[in-house]
Design a protein around this motif. Sequence first.
Motif, PDB file in Angstrom:
ATOM      1  N   MET A  38      17.374  -7.379  12.577  1.00 34.99           N
ATOM      2  CA  MET A  38      16.110  -7.886  12.679  1.00 34.99           C
ATOM      3  C   MET A  38      15.858  -8.521  11.515  1.00 34.99           C
ATOM      4  SD  MET A  38      13.252  -4.851  13.705  1.00 34.99           S
ATOM      5  CE  MET A  38      13.762  -3.685  15.013  1.00 34.99           C
ATOM      6  N   ARG A  39      14.860  -9.597  11.870  1.00 38.89           N
ATOM      7  CA  ARG A  39      14.529 -10.687  10.881  1.00 38.89           C
ATOM      8  C   ARG A  39      13.326 -10.233  10.315  1.00 38.89           C
ATOM      9  NH1 ARG A  39      17.735 -15.277  12.005  1.00 38.89           N
ATOM     10  NH2 ARG A  39      18.796 -15.152  13.958  1.00 38.89           N
ATOM     11  N   ILE A  40      12.981 -11.072   9.188  1.00 40.22           N
ATOM     12  CA  ILE A  40      11.547 -10.972   8.324  1.00 40.22           C
ATOM     13  C   ILE A  40      11.210 -12.588   8.593  1.00 40.22           C
ATOM     14  CG2 ILE A  40      10.303 -10.754   6.165  1.00 40.22           C
ATOM     15  CD1 ILE A  40      12.572  -8.916   5.440  1.00 40.22           C
ATOM     16  N   MET A  41       9.981 -12.755   9.130  1.00 33.46           N
ATOM     17  CA  MET A  41       9.322 -14.095   9.406  1.00 33.46           C
ATOM     18  C   MET A  41       8.323 -14.242   8.276  1.00 33.46           C
ATOM     19  SD  MET A  41       8.172 -15.088  12.853  1.00 33.46           S
ATOM     20  CE  MET A  41       8.691 -16.499  13.652  1.00 33.46           C
ATOM     21  N   ALA A  42       8.052 -15.347   7.598  1.00 33.76           N
ATOM     22  CA  ALA A  42       6.973 -15.534   6.563  1.00 33.76           C
ATOM     23  C   ALA A  42       6.081 -16.672   7.055  1.00 33.76           C
ATOM     24  CB  ALA A  42       7.764 -15.961   5.247  1.00 33.76           C
ATOM     25  N   PHE A  43       4.811 -16.686   6.772  1.00 34.20           N
ATOM     26  CA  PHE A  43       4.139 -17.972   7.116  1.00 34.20           C
ATOM     27  C   PHE A  43       3.388 -18.346   5.962  1.00 34.20           C
ATOM     28  CE2 PHE A  43       3.975 -14.621  10.340  1.00 34.20           C
ATOM     29  CZ  PHE A  43       4.653 -15.335  11.612  1.00 34.20           C
ATOM     30  N   ASP A  44       3.039 -19.843   5.701  1.00 32.34           N
ATOM     31  CA  ASP A  44       2.437 -20.358   4.938  1.00 32.34           C
ATOM     32  C   ASP A  44       1.106 -20.674   5.681  1.00 32.34           C
ATOM     33  OD1 ASP A  44       1.280 -21.618   2.448  1.00 32.34           O
ATOM     34  OD2 ASP A  44       2.399 -23.345   2.972  1.00 32.34           O
ATOM     35  N   TYR A  45       0.007 -20.121   5.625  1.00 28.75           N
ATOM     36  CA  TYR A  45      -1.054 -20.418   6.672  1.00 28.75           C
ATOM     37  C   TYR A  45      -1.989 -21.616   6.018  1.00 28.75           C
ATOM     38  CZ  TYR A  45      -4.864 -20.247   9.651  1.00 28.75           C
ATOM     39  OH  TYR A  45      -5.856 -20.341  10.713  1.00 28.75           O
ATOM     40  N   GLY A  46      -2.288 -22.471   7.070  1.00 35.88           N
ATOM     41  CA  GLY A  46      -3.221 -23.822   6.722  1.00 35.88           C
ATOM     42  C   GLY A  46      -3.893 -24.199   7.829  1.00 35.88           C
ATOM     43  N   ILE A  66      18.989 -11.380   4.430  1.00 38.77           N
ATOM     44  CA  ILE A  66      19.710 -12.135   3.033  1.00 38.77           C
ATOM     45  C   ILE A  66      19.223 -13.255   2.548  1.00 38.77           C
ATOM     46  CG2 ILE A  66      21.602 -12.406   1.781  1.00 38.77           C
ATOM     47  CD1 ILE A  66      22.969 -10.323   3.464  1.00 38.77           C
ATOM     48  N   ILE A  67      18.964 -14.246   3.415  1.00 35.31           N
ATOM     49  CA  ILE A  67      18.868 -15.540   3.334  1.00 35.31           C
ATOM     50  C   ILE A  67      17.638 -15.982   4.033  1.00 35.31           C
ATOM     51  CG2 ILE A  67      19.707 -17.816   3.491  1.00 35.31           C
ATOM     52  CD1 ILE A  67      22.632 -16.408   3.714  1.00 35.31           C
ATOM     53  N   ALA A  68      16.607 -16.736   3.181  1.00 34.46           N
ATOM     54  CA  ALA A  68      15.397 -17.227   3.716  1.00 34.46           C
ATOM     55  C   ALA A  68      15.785 -18.679   4.039  1.00 34.46           C
ATOM     56  CB  ALA A  68      14.484 -17.024   2.777  1.00 34.46           C
ATOM     57  N   THR A  69      15.349 -19.018   5.279  1.00 30.31           N
ATOM     58  CA  THR A  69      15.555 -20.582   5.880  1.00 30.31           C
ATOM     59  C   THR A  69      14.295 -20.976   6.446  1.00 30.31           C
ATOM     60  OG1 THR A  69      17.872 -19.643   6.390  1.00 30.31           O
ATOM     61  CG2 THR A  69      16.984 -21.786   7.450  1.00 30.31           C
ATOM     62  N   ALA A  70      13.795 -22.308   6.193  1.00 27.75           N
ATOM     63  CA  ALA A  70      12.773 -22.761   6.666  1.00 27.75           C
ATOM     64  C   ALA A  70      13.176 -23.045   8.276  1.00 27.75           C
ATOM     65  CB  ALA A  70      12.424 -24.269   6.169  1.00 27.75           C
ATOM     66  N   LEU A  71      11.904 -22.864   9.070  1.00 24.19           N
ATOM     67  CA  LEU A  71      12.245 -22.851  10.228  1.00 24.19           C
ATOM     68  C   LEU A  71      11.306 -24.165  11.070  1.00 24.19           C
ATOM     69  CD1 LEU A  71      13.203 -21.265  13.116  1.00 24.19           C
ATOM     70  CD2 LEU A  71      10.906 -19.955  13.204  1.00 24.19           C
ATOM     71  N   THR A  72      10.056 -24.136  10.845  1.00 21.98           N
ATOM     72  CA  THR A  72       9.354 -25.172  11.467  1.00 21.98           C
ATOM     73  C   THR A  72       8.047 -25.115  10.977  1.00 21.98           C
ATOM     74  OG1 THR A  72       8.796 -26.281  13.538  1.00 21.98           O
ATOM     75  CG2 THR A  72       8.511 -24.045  13.470  1.00 21.98           C
ATOM     76  N   ALA A  78       6.668 -21.923   2.919  1.00 19.14           N
ATOM     77  CA  ALA A  78       6.958 -20.553   3.669  1.00 19.14           C
ATOM     78  C   ALA A  78       8.210 -20.042   3.134  1.00 19.14           C
ATOM     79  CB  ALA A  78       6.900 -20.773   5.059  1.00 19.14           C
ATOM     80  N   THR A  79       9.119 -20.604   3.003  1.00 19.25           N
ATOM     81  CA  THR A  79      10.705 -20.418   2.475  1.00 19.25           C
ATOM     82  C   THR A  79      10.399 -19.638   1.038  1.00 19.25           C
ATOM     83  OG1 THR A  79      11.665 -22.009   3.862  1.00 19.25           O
ATOM     84  CG2 THR A  79      13.078 -20.856   2.227  1.00 19.25           C
ATOM     85  N   ILE A  80       9.718 -20.263   0.385  1.00 13.27           N
ATOM     86  CA  ILE A  80       9.650 -19.810  -1.042  1.00 13.27           C
ATOM     87  C   ILE A  80       8.642 -18.565  -0.888  1.00 13.27           C
ATOM     88  CG2 ILE A  80       8.356 -20.026  -3.444  1.00 13.27           C
ATOM     89  CD1 ILE A  80       9.029 -23.315  -2.919  1.00 13.27           C
ATOM     90  N   ILE A  81       7.771 -18.259  -0.143  1.00  7.53           N
ATOM     91  CA  ILE A  81       7.099 -16.994   0.002  1.00  7.53           C
ATOM     92  C   ILE A  81       8.001 -15.875   0.588  1.00  7.53           C
ATOM     93  CG2 ILE A  81       5.284 -15.946   1.293  1.00  7.53           C
ATOM     94  CD1 ILE A  81       3.857 -18.569   1.318  1.00  7.53           C
ATOM     95  N   LEU A  82       8.980 -16.222   1.393  1.00  8.69           N
ATOM     96  CA  LEU A  82       9.727 -15.249   1.825  1.00  8.69           C
ATOM     97  C   LEU A  82      10.875 -14.818   0.727  1.00  8.69           C
ATOM     98  CD1 LEU A  82      10.738 -13.643   4.359  1.00  8.69           C
ATOM     99  CD2 LEU A  82      11.849 -15.599   5.359  1.00  8.69           C
TER     100      LEU A  82
END
Length: 136
Positions: free
Chosen positions: A1-9, A23-29, A124-128
């Motif tokens: 399972m993945r973890i998903m992070a959001f930088d809301y604006g 393990i690894i956080a990656t920018a999605l979109t 968002a990647t830094i938040i994750l």
Amino acid sequence: MRIMAFDYGTKRIGIAVTDPMQIIATALTTVHPLEFWDFLSTYLAKEQVSTFVIGKPLQLDGTASESAHHVVGFVRKLRQIYPKIAVVEIDERFTSKMASQTIAQSGLKKRKRQEKGLVDTVSATIILQTYLASNA
């Protein structure tokens, strides 16, 4: 399972995800808020997500920033629509500044560095990454 992070604006929502082993956080979109719920529904139909991590906008003294009420509504709707997925809010102070510095040092061409959505996905990647490090 993945973890998903959001930088809301209010103009863009930066989105990052982990690999399935978390393990690894990656920018999605980056997605416009009006397109977000359809995007998320489509993504969750293909990928399993255990946790949503949302950057909580705070001022230097730790109090809620002017944009915090937007995030409160966003978090409420996430919990309402996806009650089985944990929602975690973390301090996002300095993430945009860190993202801008990271982009500036990345070696990307100037045109790419100036894309507005890039700061949001890197934030968002830094938040994750911050969330993953705090749970390591």
